[in-house]
Design an enzyme around this catalytic site. Structure first.
Site, PDB file in Angstrom:
ATOM      1  N   VAL A   1      70.876  12.125 -30.847  1.00 52.40           N
ATOM      2  CA  VAL A   1      70.113  13.358 -30.594  1.00 52.40           C
ATOM      3  C   VAL A   1      70.334  14.343 -31.735  1.00 52.40           C
ATOM      4  CG1 VAL A   1      69.904  15.373 -29.074  1.00 52.40           C
ATOM      5  CG2 VAL A   1      70.126  13.081 -28.093  1.00 52.40           C
TER       6      VAL A   1
ATOM      7  N   LYS B   1      70.891   4.345 -40.332  1.00 48.92           N
ATOM      8  CA  LYS B   1      72.005   3.888 -39.492  1.00 48.92           C
ATOM      9  C   LYS B   1      72.533   2.623 -40.142  1.00 48.92           C
ATOM     10  CE  LYS B   1      74.077   3.307 -35.242  1.00 48.92           C
ATOM     11  NZ  LYS B   1      74.656   4.255 -34.306  1.00 48.92           N
TER      12      LYS B   1
ATOM     13  N   GLU C   1      73.739   8.098 -39.588  1.00 49.71           N
ATOM     14  CA  GLU C   1      74.362   8.105 -38.266  1.00 49.71           C
ATOM     15  C   GLU C   1      75.419   7.008 -38.186  1.00 49.71           C
ATOM     16  OE1 GLU C   1      73.402   7.564 -33.504  1.00 49.71           O
ATOM     17  OE2 GLU C   1      71.717   7.851 -34.896  1.00 49.71           O
TER      18      GLU C   1
ATOM     19  N   GLY D   1      76.379  11.864 -28.319  1.00 56.26           N
ATOM     20  CA  GLY D   1      75.066  12.435 -28.642  1.00 56.26           C
ATOM     21  C   GLY D   1      74.734  12.447 -30.115  1.00 56.26           C
ATOM     22  N   LYS D   2      75.294  11.510 -30.874  1.00 56.89           N
ATOM     23  CA  LYS D   2      75.028  11.463 -32.326  1.00 56.89           C
ATOM     24  C   LYS D   2      73.549  11.267 -32.617  1.00 56.89           C
ATOM     25  CE  LYS D   2      77.700   8.000 -33.262  1.00 56.89           C
ATOM     26  NZ  LYS D   2      78.218   7.776 -31.891  1.00 56.89           N
TER      27      LYS D   2
ATOM     28  N   ASP E   1      69.005   2.775 -32.437  1.00 54.60           N
ATOM     29  CA  ASP E   1      69.060   4.213 -32.718  1.00 54.60           C
ATOM     30  C   ASP E   1      67.988   4.617 -33.730  1.00 54.60           C
ATOM     31  OD1 ASP E   1      71.155   4.591 -30.950  1.00 54.60           O
ATOM     32  OD2 ASP E   1      72.691   4.258 -32.467  1.00 54.60           O
TER      33      ASP E   1
END
Length: 197
Positions: A17, A32, A99, A14-15, A43
């Protein structure tokens, strides 16, 4: 300001989110560095859809890999090698949320791992956890290697249903690290993100 690096104890935890919640909460920029696979629904694009504030800047990935595997495998299948010297933190006066891909020991090439990126960026970590059989071990191993490397952990985010026994074991090891619990839902949308900002 140190960048905030969102990593997890496993893949699919769940990174993205949690990254969206942090970006919205802090009105931070998002980056990212390495995207593996699903380039049409990356993402970065997901976080863009979930964030409402106008201040956030979405910085382009350093590597966009076409295959949905670990970065080292995806890069080799794409005929390239990931070079940490080519991954530079975007310049921004804003707080930056970064992320990661998978967990800390996900390989980027034959020598480097995600944790090496965190160290290079001088970032602080938000560690995303989900409770499952084996998650205590995965969480404590992650905290242990971060501690060995001298990388600060600003918080542990438990995504989904809590388990008091698991949390107690993690808290006993984690010391003063801040904990946050975010419930899971089948439908993550902007309203969900705003509720948890």
């Amino acid at each position: 300001m140190r960048p905030i690096f969102v990593t997890a104890i496993d893949t699919g935890i769940g990174k993205t989110v949690v990254s969206a919640i942090l970006v919205e909460r802090l009105k931070a920029d998002y980056w990212k560095p390495i995207q593996s696979g699903d380039l049409d629904n990356s993402d970065t694009q997901t976080v863009k859809r979930l964030v409402t504030n106008p201040a956030t800047v979405f910085h382009p990935e350093a590597y966009r890999l076409t295959q949905p595997f670990s970065p080292h495998k995806s890069a080799e299948l794409d005929g390239i090698s990931i070079d940490l010297n080519n991954i530079k933190v975007p310049e921004t006066p804003n707080q930056l949320v970064i992320e990661g891909a998978g967990g800390l020991m996900v390989p980027l090439n034959d020598k480097h791992f995600i944790i090496d990126l965190i160290q290079k960026f001088e970032a602080e970590v938000v560690l995303v956890v989900r409770h499952y059989l084996g998650s205590i071990n995965h969480t404590l191993l992650s905290l242990s290697i971060l501690q060995q490397r001298g990388i600060p952990v600003s918080s542990i985010v438990i995504l989904g249903e809590n388990d008091l026994y698991s949390e107690k074991a993690i808290r006993n090891f984690a010391g003063d690290i801040k904990f946050e619990t975010i419930p899971l839902t089948d439908h993550v949308d902007r309203a969900f993100i705003l509720r948890h900002c």
